[in-house]
Design a protein around this motif. Structure first.
Motif, PDB file in Angstrom:
ATOM      1  N   LYS A 115      50.326  44.337  43.785  1.00 27.71           N
ATOM      2  CA  LYS A 115      50.613  42.956  43.772  1.00 27.71           C
ATOM      3  C   LYS A 115      50.037  42.148  44.939  1.00 27.71           C
ATOM      4  CE  LYS A 115      54.844  43.749  41.266  1.00 27.71           C
ATOM      5  NZ  LYS A 115      56.435  43.689  41.470  1.00 27.71           N
ATOM      6  N   ALA A 116      49.848  42.901  46.046  1.00 30.54           N
ATOM      7  CA  ALA A 116      49.090  42.065  47.344  1.00 30.54           C
ATOM      8  C   ALA A 116      47.775  41.824  47.025  1.00 30.54           C
ATOM      9  CB  ALA A 116      49.223  43.158  48.548  1.00 30.54           C
ATOM     10  N   ASN A 117      47.071  42.522  46.332  1.00 29.74           N
ATOM     11  CA  ASN A 117      45.650  42.297  46.022  1.00 29.74           C
ATOM     12  C   ASN A 117      45.475  41.320  44.773  1.00 29.74           C
ATOM     13  OD1 ASN A 117      44.801  44.154  48.215  1.00 29.74           O
ATOM     14  ND2 ASN A 117      44.679  45.834  46.739  1.00 29.74           N
ATOM     15  N   LEU A 118      46.501  40.963  44.139  1.00 25.45           N
ATOM     16  CA  LEU A 118      46.466  39.886  43.130  1.00 25.45           C
ATOM     17  C   LEU A 118      45.941  38.634  43.623  1.00 25.45           C
ATOM     18  CD1 LEU A 118      49.211  40.700  40.546  1.00 25.45           C
ATOM     19  CD2 LEU A 118      46.778  41.448  40.354  1.00 25.45           C
ATOM     20  N   LYS A 119      45.029  37.978  43.039  1.00 27.47           N
ATOM     21  CA  LYS A 119      44.682  36.523  43.318  1.00 27.47           C
ATOM     22  C   LYS A 119      45.713  35.542  42.983  1.00 27.47           C
ATOM     23  CE  LYS A 119      39.652  37.416  43.021  1.00 27.47           C
ATOM     24  NZ  LYS A 119      38.612  36.982  42.527  1.00 27.47           N
ATOM     25  N   THR A 120      46.107  34.675  43.684  1.00 30.05           N
ATOM     26  CA  THR A 120      47.034  33.549  43.308  1.00 30.05           C
ATOM     27  C   THR A 120      46.081  32.431  42.733  1.00 30.05           C
ATOM     28  OG1 THR A 120      46.658  32.724  45.732  1.00 30.05           O
ATOM     29  CG2 THR A 120      48.573  34.413  45.105  1.00 30.05           C
ATOM     30  N   VAL A 121      46.620  31.991  41.389  1.00 26.64           N
ATOM     31  CA  VAL A 121      45.984  30.955  40.777  1.00 26.64           C
ATOM     32  C   VAL A 121      46.936  29.659  40.896  1.00 26.64           C
ATOM     33  CG1 VAL A 121      45.104  30.200  38.662  1.00 26.64           C
ATOM     34  CG2 VAL A 121      44.789  32.655  39.344  1.00 26.64           C
ATOM     35  N   LYS A 122      46.183  28.583  41.380  1.00 30.44           N
ATOM     36  CA  LYS A 122      46.932  27.368  41.645  1.00 30.44           C
ATOM     37  C   LYS A 122      46.896  26.716  40.185  1.00 30.44           C
ATOM     38  CE  LYS A 122      46.635  27.012  46.715  1.00 30.44           C
ATOM     39  NZ  LYS A 122      46.202  26.250  47.679  1.00 30.44           N
ATOM     40  N   LYS A 123      48.139  26.359  39.762  1.00 31.59           N
ATOM     41  CA  LYS A 123      48.113  25.501  38.380  1.00 31.59           C
ATOM     42  C   LYS A 123      47.588  23.995  38.664  1.00 31.59           C
ATOM     43  CE  LYS A 123      51.078  28.419  35.659  1.00 31.59           C
ATOM     44  NZ  LYS A 123      52.096  28.659  34.932  1.00 31.59           N
TER      45      LYS A 123
END
Length: 155
Positions: A115-123
């Motif tokens: 979960k820490a390595n997942l990229k955050t995607v801004k909508k």
């Protein structure tokens, strides 16, 4: 006693092999032959070798064909019986860290937090268009807006 029996058996097999070879292949009489006779003898031996190789190839082909038929028939028998052997599979509970350790070996020493390595995607905020009367939009697109005014004025 067993070793003595093995020695006797080996000696018996060797004698059988020598007797079979002496029957099938007579000893060569090479002394006193001219060059032409030796060449003729060589040609004859080559011809015999070719015949034996052809027979060996044919026998190998028959054996491979019969072995394939045997395998096919055994599979047909199993299918007709309806008893296909399925291996008993066991359910294995394994964590993600243990699975990575098994797959990658000693490359991964610390535990991996997915979960820490997942990229955050801004909508991106979608632009909301104003909801208007669709008829006005159609008239504006078709170029009929000016004609409608003339028509309305004429009445």
């Amino acid at each position: 006693m067993a070793s003595a029996m093995l020695e006797k058996e080996k000696e018996h097999k060797r004698q059988e092999r020598e007797s079979a070879l002496s029957e099938r292949v007579p000893p060569l009489q090479l002394s006193g032959l001219s060059v032409q006779d030796l060449q003729a003898l060589c040609k004859e031996l080559h011809h015999k070798i070719d015949v034996v190789d052809e027979e060996r190839y044919d026998i190998d082909a028959k054996v491979s064909k019969s072995s394939k038929e045997f395998v096919d028939l055994t599979t047909k028998i199993f299918e007709l019986k309806g008893k296909m052997k399925r291996p008993a599979l066991k359910r294995v509970k394994i964590s993600a860290d243990a699975m990575l350790g098994a797959l990658l070996g000693s490359k991964v020493k610390e535990s991996v937090d997915f979960k820490a390595n997942l990229k955050t995607v801004k909508k991106e905020e979608e632009k909301k268009e104003e909801v208007t009367d669709w008829r006005k939009n159609v008239e504006a697109m078709s170029g009929m807006e000016g004609r409608k005014k003339l028509f309305d004025a004429g009445q």
